[in-house]
Design an enzyme around this catalytic site. Structure first.
Site, short mmCIF file in Angstrom:
data_model
loop_
_atom_site.label_atom_id
_atom_site.label_comp_id
_atom_site.label_asym_id
_atom_site.label_seq_id
_atom_site.Cartn_x
_atom_site.Cartn_y
_atom_site.Cartn_z
N GLY A 64 0.84 -1.20 0.00
CA GLY A 64 0.00 0.00 0.00
C GLY A 64 0.87 1.25 0.00
O GLY A 64 2.08 1.17 -0.14
N LYS A 83 4.49 -6.39 8.90
CA LYS A 83 3.95 -5.12 8.39
C LYS A 83 5.03 -4.06 8.54
O LYS A 83 5.52 -3.81 9.64
CB LYS A 83 2.69 -4.73 9.16
N GLU A 151 0.90 -12.76 13.62
CA GLU A 151 0.43 -14.02 13.03
C GLU A 151 -0.04 -13.77 11.60
O GLU A 151 -0.59 -12.71 11.32
CB GLU A 151 -0.78 -14.54 13.80
N ASP A 196 -10.96 2.60 12.07
CA ASP A 196 -10.98 2.44 10.61
C ASP A 196 -11.66 1.11 10.28
O ASP A 196 -11.28 0.40 9.37
CB ASP A 196 -9.55 2.46 10.06
N ASN A 201 -11.16 -4.01 6.49
CA ASN A 201 -10.24 -4.38 7.57
C ASN A 201 -10.77 -5.52 8.42
O ASN A 201 -10.39 -5.68 9.58
CB ASN A 201 -9.92 -3.15 8.43
N ASP A 213 -5.46 -4.21 11.05
CA ASP A 213 -5.14 -2.80 10.79
C ASP A 213 -5.48 -1.89 11.97
O ASP A 213 -6.43 -1.12 11.93
CB ASP A 213 -5.89 -2.36 9.51
N1 LIG Z 1 -1.75 -10.61 9.65
C1 LIG Z 1 -2.02 -10.70 8.35
N2 LIG Z 1 -2.02 -11.90 7.75
C2 LIG Z 1 -2.27 -11.99 6.41
N3 LIG Z 1 -2.53 -10.94 5.62
C3 LIG Z 1 -2.53 -9.73 6.18
C4 LIG Z 1 -2.27 -9.54 7.57
N4 LIG Z 1 -2.36 -8.22 7.84
C5 LIG Z 1 -2.65 -7.63 6.67
N5 LIG Z 1 -2.76 -8.52 5.66
C6 LIG Z 1 -3.08 -8.25 4.24
O1 LIG Z 1 -2.59 -6.98 3.89
C7 LIG Z 1 -3.66 -6.09 3.59
C8 LIG Z 1 -3.36 -4.70 4.15
O2 LIG Z 1 -3.19 -4.77 5.55
P1 LIG Z 1 -3.62 -3.59 6.50
O3 LIG Z 1 -5.06 -3.29 6.31
O4 LIG Z 1 -3.15 -3.92 7.86
O5 LIG Z 1 -2.70 -2.40 5.96
P2 LIG Z 1 -3.09 -0.99 5.34
O6 LIG Z 1 -2.04 -0.06 5.73
O7 LIG Z 1 -4.49 -0.62 5.64
O8 LIG Z 1 -2.99 -1.26 3.83
P3 LIG Z 1 -4.13 -0.89 2.78
O9 LIG Z 1 -4.16 0.61 2.75
O10 LIG Z 1 -3.63 -1.53 1.53
O11 LIG Z 1 -5.40 -1.50 3.32
C9 LIG Z 1 -4.89 -6.76 4.17
O12 LIG Z 1 -6.05 -6.41 3.47
C10 LIG Z 1 -4.57 -8.23 4.02
O13 LIG Z 1 -4.84 -8.66 2.70
MG LIG Z 2 -6.32 -1.70 5.85
#
Ligand SMILES: Nc1ncnc2c1ncn2[C@@H]1O[C@H](COP(=O)(O)OP(=O)(O)OP(=O)(O)O)[C@@H](O)[C@H]1O
Ligand SMILES: [Mg+2]
Length: 260
Positions: A64, A83, A151, A196, A201, A213
């Site tokens: 992202g 992350k 995890e 959020d 999410n 998230d």
């Molecule tokens: N613990 C996890 N295990 C597997 N996949 C994950 C995990 N955390 C996040 N993801 C994947 O990564 C994506 C983005 O994660 P997250 O929502 O935490 O970050 P973000 O900063 O909001 O990114 P975005 O803006 O792309 O949503 C999730 O939609 C999921 O597909």
């Molecule tokens: Mg997200």
């Protein structure tokens, strides 16, 4: 049998060499994975391998604007998610501040890097508090600077789907109930508001919801708490309502959350 001290020391050196070469291989493995990470972040990843929970890092799961998620392997062979908050996202900087200011657990750092680090710490801590309160979230395992290890929700490097991507027929009243229960636990037991929460999410893994998230989640004392709670509840009701679930009104849900 008495061991020759020289033999012992030679073996010790061989063992160290083997370990060193193993580590170097691991480092090479993730060096080739991505070139986008800055040196400092790469250093943090080395540390997470040498003294932390990681054994290997594979590819990107999701890239992202603000963060990248990597698929990794833990010391026990288990799948993990890493992350990594990007330290270069200027847009993010503006919005981050308001979620940190007013949260008694954190201080706003001076420079941008510091703010990003605080953000990662905040996500780790929020996940931990949610987890301890019985909310289904990826259990956080490690945090350092802009890196959070947790995890992996999914299998074989494939993340479980978020509700947004599921066909309408798969969105059930049971899932809605579970999300309501999670919001309640988060609010009452963890003293947190996600901030959020939406179909983007919430993952569905083995038929169960998992909230993700948590960087922006704030405590109930935060000046934005009420506004964020309303928005979260509004998002959830709207999504499930559209999917044909018989949902209560926003005010009823809010009252129910606040009452207990
Ligand atoms: N613990 C996890 N295990 C597997 N996949 C994950 C995990 N955390 C996040 N993801 C994947 O990564 C994506 C983005 O994660 P997250 O929502 O935490 O970050 P973000 O900063 O909001 O990114 P975005 O803006 O792309 O949503 C999730 O939609 C999921 O597909
Ligand atoms: Mg997200």
């Amino acid at each position: 049998m008495v061991q020759d001290p020289e033999d012992l020391s030679r073996r010790h050196e061989q063992k160290i060499e083997r370990e060193r070469s193993k580590r170097t291989k691991d480092i090479d493995a993730f060096k080739t994975v991505e070139e986008v990470l800055d040196k400092r972040t790469v250093m943090v990843l080395y540390q997470a391998i040498n003294n932390g929970p990681l054994s290997r890092i594979f590819g990107t799961v999701k890239a992202g604007k603000e963060a990248r998620i990597y698929w990794a392997e833990g010391k026990g062979g288990e799948e993990l998610a890493v992350k990594i908050y990007l330290t270069s996202s200027m847009e993010f900087k503006k919005s981050m501040r308001q979620y940190i200011e007013g949260d008694p657990r954190f201080k706003v750092g001076k420079d941008y890097r510091q703010i990003v680090y605080t953000w990662a710490q905040k996500e780790y801590r929020n996940l931990m508090e949610a987890h301890d309160a019985g909310v289904r979230v990826p259990k956080p395992l490690y945090v350092k600077e802009n890196v959070v290890v947790m995890e992996f929700v999914g299998e074989g490097g494939k993340p479980a789907p978020v509700l947004k991507t599921l066909p309408k027929e798969q969105i059930t009243a049971g899932i809605f109930e579970e999300v309501m229960d999670a919001m309640g636990r988060l609010y009452r037991n963890a003293n947190l508001i996600h901030g959020d929460l939406s179909e983007y999410n919430i993952m569905l893994h083995n038929g169960r919801t998992v909230l993700i998230d948590f960087g922006q989640a704030v405590t109930r004392e935060h000046p934005l708490a009420e506004e964020l709670l309303k928005r979260d509840v509004g998002n959830i009701i709207r999504f499930f309502g559209k999917a044909g679930i018989d949902v209560p009104g926003e005010e009823d849900v809010l009252e129910c959350l606040r009452r207990r």
